[in-house]
Scaffold this motif. Sequence first.
Motif, PDB file in Angstrom:
ATOM      1  N   VAL A 201       0.847  -1.192   0.000  1.00 54.29           N
ATOM      2  CA  VAL A 201       0.000   0.000   0.000  1.00 54.29           C
ATOM      3  C   VAL A 201       0.883   1.243   0.000  1.00 54.29           C
ATOM      4  N   ARG A 202       0.345   2.308  -0.537  1.00 55.60           N
ATOM      5  CA  ARG A 202       1.048   3.595  -0.508  1.00 55.60           C
ATOM      6  C   ARG A 202       0.861   4.219   0.862  1.00 55.60           C
ATOM      7  N   VAL A 203       1.946   4.672   1.422  1.00 55.97           N
ATOM      8  CA  VAL A 203       1.859   5.363   2.711  1.00 55.97           C
ATOM      9  C   VAL A 203       2.584   6.696   2.595  1.00 55.97           C
ATOM     10  N   THR A 204       2.074   7.658   3.309  1.00 55.70           N
ATOM     11  CA  THR A 204       2.750   8.949   3.394  1.00 55.70           C
ATOM     12  C   THR A 204       3.717   8.898   4.570  1.00 55.70           C
ATOM     13  N   PRO A 205       5.020   9.044   4.346  1.00 57.45           N
ATOM     14  CA  PRO A 205       5.968   8.993   5.457  1.00 57.45           C
ATOM     15  C   PRO A 205       5.585  10.002   6.534  1.00 57.45           C
ATOM     16  N   PRO A 206       5.697   9.635   7.795  1.00 53.48           N
ATOM     17  CA  PRO A 206       5.304  10.562   8.861  1.00 53.48           C
ATOM     18  C   PRO A 206       6.172  11.811   8.838  1.00 53.48           C
ATOM     19  N   SER A 207       5.501  12.928   8.978  1.00 60.12           N
ATOM     20  CA  SER A 207       6.235  14.193   8.987  1.00 60.12           C
ATOM     21  C   SER A 207       6.395  14.727  10.402  1.00 60.12           C
ATOM     22  N   HIS A 212       6.833  15.114  18.963  1.00 61.27           N
ATOM     23  CA  HIS A 212       5.994  16.216  18.486  1.00 61.27           C
ATOM     24  C   HIS A 212       4.516  15.881  18.686  1.00 61.27           C
ATOM     25  N   LEU A 213       4.155  14.626  18.460  1.00 60.65           N
ATOM     26  CA  LEU A 213       2.764  14.235  18.677  1.00 60.65           C
ATOM     27  C   LEU A 213       2.361  14.404  20.138  1.00 60.65           C
ATOM     28  N   LEU A 214       3.298  14.151  21.033  1.00 62.11           N
ATOM     29  CA  LEU A 214       2.984  14.254  22.457  1.00 62.11           C
ATOM     30  C   LEU A 214       2.864  15.701  22.935  1.00 62.11           C
ATOM     31  N   ARG A 215       3.107  16.649  22.033  1.00 63.63           N
ATOM     32  CA  ARG A 215       2.876  18.057  22.362  1.00 63.63           C
ATOM     33  C   ARG A 215       1.454  18.505  22.027  1.00 63.63           C
ATOM     34  N   ARG A 216       0.631  17.562  21.528  1.00 60.85           N
ATOM     35  CA  ARG A 216      -0.746  17.874  21.166  1.00 60.85           C
ATOM     36  C   ARG A 216      -1.662  17.451  22.321  1.00 60.85           C
ATOM     37  N   PRO A 217      -2.207  18.405  23.052  1.00 60.86           N
ATOM     38  CA  PRO A 217      -2.966  18.048  24.261  1.00 60.86           C
ATOM     39  C   PRO A 217      -4.137  17.098  23.993  1.00 60.86           C
ATOM     40  N   VAL A 218      -4.844  17.292  22.889  1.00 63.27           N
ATOM     41  CA  VAL A 218      -6.001  16.427  22.630  1.00 63.27           C
ATOM     42  C   VAL A 218      -5.553  14.989  22.427  1.00 63.27           C
ATOM     43  N   LEU A 219      -4.460  14.787  21.705  1.00 66.55           N
ATOM     44  CA  LEU A 219      -3.948  13.437  21.483  1.00 66.55           C
ATOM     45  C   LEU A 219      -3.429  12.833  22.787  1.00 66.55           C
ATOM     46  N   PRO A 326     -12.465   0.360  18.277  1.00 67.64           N
ATOM     47  CA  PRO A 326     -12.525   1.017  16.963  1.00 67.64           C
ATOM     48  C   PRO A 326     -12.598   2.543  17.037  1.00 67.64           C
ATOM     49  N   PRO A 327     -13.480   3.133  17.887  1.00 67.52           N
ATOM     50  CA  PRO A 327     -13.493   4.604  17.912  1.00 67.52           C
ATOM     51  C   PRO A 327     -12.207   5.197  18.459  1.00 67.52           C
ATOM     52  N   GLN A 328     -11.567   4.511  19.403  1.00 66.03           N
ATOM     53  CA  GLN A 328     -10.303   5.018  19.934  1.00 66.03           C
ATOM     54  C   GLN A 328      -9.235   5.041  18.851  1.00 66.03           C
ATOM     55  N   GLN A 329      -9.107   3.961  18.101  1.00 66.55           N
ATOM     56  CA  GLN A 329      -8.087   3.923  17.050  1.00 66.55           C
ATOM     57  C   GLN A 329      -8.401   4.930  15.936  1.00 66.55           C
ATOM     58  N   SER A 330      -9.668   5.031  15.576  1.00 67.27           N
ATOM     59  CA  SER A 330     -10.037   6.010  14.549  1.00 67.27           C
ATOM     60  C   SER A 330      -9.712   7.426  15.010  1.00 67.27           C
ATOM     61  N   GLN A 331      -9.952   7.705  16.280  1.00 72.96           N
ATOM     62  CA  GLN A 331      -9.676   9.040  16.800  1.00 72.96           C
ATOM     63  C   GLN A 331      -8.185   9.330  16.811  1.00 72.96           C
ATOM     64  N   VAL A 332      -7.385   8.360  17.214  1.00 69.49           N
ATOM     65  CA  VAL A 332      -5.931   8.554  17.227  1.00 69.49           C
ATOM     66  C   VAL A 332      -5.407   8.809  15.816  1.00 69.49           C
ATOM     67  N   VAL A 333      -5.915   8.060  14.836  1.00 68.31           N
ATOM     68  CA  VAL A 333      -5.507   8.278  13.438  1.00 68.31           C
ATOM     69  C   VAL A 333      -5.861   9.694  12.997  1.00 68.31           C
ATOM     70  N   ALA A 334      -7.062  10.136  13.344  1.00 66.53           N
ATOM     71  CA  ALA A 334      -7.504  11.469  12.935  1.00 66.53           C
ATOM     72  C   ALA A 334      -6.714  12.574  13.627  1.00 66.53           C
ATOM     73  N   LEU A 335      -6.233  12.317  14.841  1.00 62.01           N
ATOM     74  CA  LEU A 335      -5.483  13.320  15.590  1.00 62.01           C
ATOM     75  C   LEU A 335      -4.001  13.337  15.250  1.00 62.01           C
ATOM     76  N   SER A 336      -3.557  12.363  14.450  1.00 58.08           N
ATOM     77  CA  SER A 336      -2.155  12.344  14.028  1.00 58.08           C
ATOM     78  C   SER A 336      -2.080  12.115  12.517  1.00 58.08           C
ATOM     79  N   GLY A 343       1.099   7.516  15.654  1.00 57.21           N
ATOM     80  CA  GLY A 343      -0.008   7.698  16.589  1.00 57.21           C
ATOM     81  C   GLY A 343      -0.563   6.367  17.063  1.00 57.21           C
ATOM     82  N   LEU A 344      -0.730   5.419  16.153  1.00 59.45           N
ATOM     83  CA  LEU A 344      -1.228   4.095  16.529  1.00 59.45           C
ATOM     84  C   LEU A 344      -0.222   3.361  17.408  1.00 59.45           C
ATOM     85  N   ALA A 345       1.071   3.567  17.160  1.00 55.96           N
ATOM     86  CA  ALA A 345       2.088   2.959  18.020  1.00 55.96           C
ATOM     87  C   ALA A 345       2.014   3.539  19.431  1.00 55.96           C
TER      88      ALA A 345
END
Length: 402
Positions: A201-207, A212-219, A326-336, A343-345
């Motif tokens: 599958v095509r993936v976009t390398p994480p930027s 940096h993700l842990l600096r996002r309060p909602v995540l 499922p909603p937790q994983q979907s939310q983490v994907v959307a927040l990262s 984010g999933l890791a």
Amino acid sequence: MSDSSLPYSGPADPGAPGHVLPRPLWILTLGNFAIGTSALMVAGVLGLVSSDLRVSLGHAGAVVTAYSLTYALSAVLLGSLTGRLARKPLMLAALGLFALGNLGAALAPSFGVLIAARVLSAVGASLFTPVASGVAAALVAPQLRGRALALVFVGLAFSTVVGVPLGTWIGTALGWRAAFWLVVGLSAVALAGVALLVRPVRVTPPSAHWLHLLRRPVLVRSLLVMLLLYVGQFSVYPYLSALLHGATGLDPAGVVAMLLWFGAVGLLGNALGGRLSDTWHGPRTLQLGLGLTALGLLALPLLAASVWGMGLVLALWGLGSLLTNPPQQSQVVALSPDAPSVGLALNASALYLGQALGAPLGGALAGAHPVWLGPVGGIMVLGALALAVYNGRVLRGAAAQG
């Protein structure tokens, strides 16, 4: 909230209708089934490990802690380091490491070698599960992602229904090493399936780096929801068999039947969570699951003396717990969106860190009244619910402004 920022690689199964989940997802489910079986069945054979390798039962518990802590740490570090690598070869390498670790456990001549083998298994598992979730999300259209993640995660849920009892039974009948041979076989089939049936599958390398993700309060609050949920659950779960026997007087067959019931309603919760997350509302589905889980745990002292009462406790707990995935994983994907695999890791790390913290917490408090572990775990889950409600309000406010 939308997951539309994830790249969609086109249909994974060109022969399937657009509303049907592609068949290669079942291979990822099998991989997670092997991982869940390996992680959870150990509790059922710890006594055998203790006797065979001549260590105390408490010392043998380090097998569980070593696996959980390794997973928690390596999921974050490896998720970040491997974010730019091709997904299919990475899944193959992860399953290879996982199979090798379980092979080492099956052949371990000493307790030290067994610990090392479990560490290697955890490294492979920590690579596979987050990557498999990201691949599942990329293989389907955005409106199917909740159900795709639910299907891949059902492998972990199904391991509690079939894998754990089967592994425990095999370990008791044929020796604890045979239980690890079972996982080696499952891993080999999953590895072959990924090689033959799951297309790249095509993936976009994480930027974004995980720091940096842990600096996002909602995540961060979303990750703390998962941490508290699993601290609460694993302050009770490792002692559930003993609690069922002691509080209700069930014989071993009755305990197995109750555990099968617990896993079966969990499967229902996982499927329902995926559908509600796609068709109703993700954050509210997460909150509903947390509320049901807390209710079941808090009711434990009131209902533990009755088999029917314990059945109700396990129904609320099992349904609610797996409803959240499922909603937790979907939310983490959307927040990262700039680093969904990372984010999933992080989400997986929070889950296993919760297990590693919850088990000793429950062990320290079990004492003479293990039924009171329920309220201890329930309070933790109520904390997760409070965070989830607050996060939901923040996300609604951000959506209204945007």
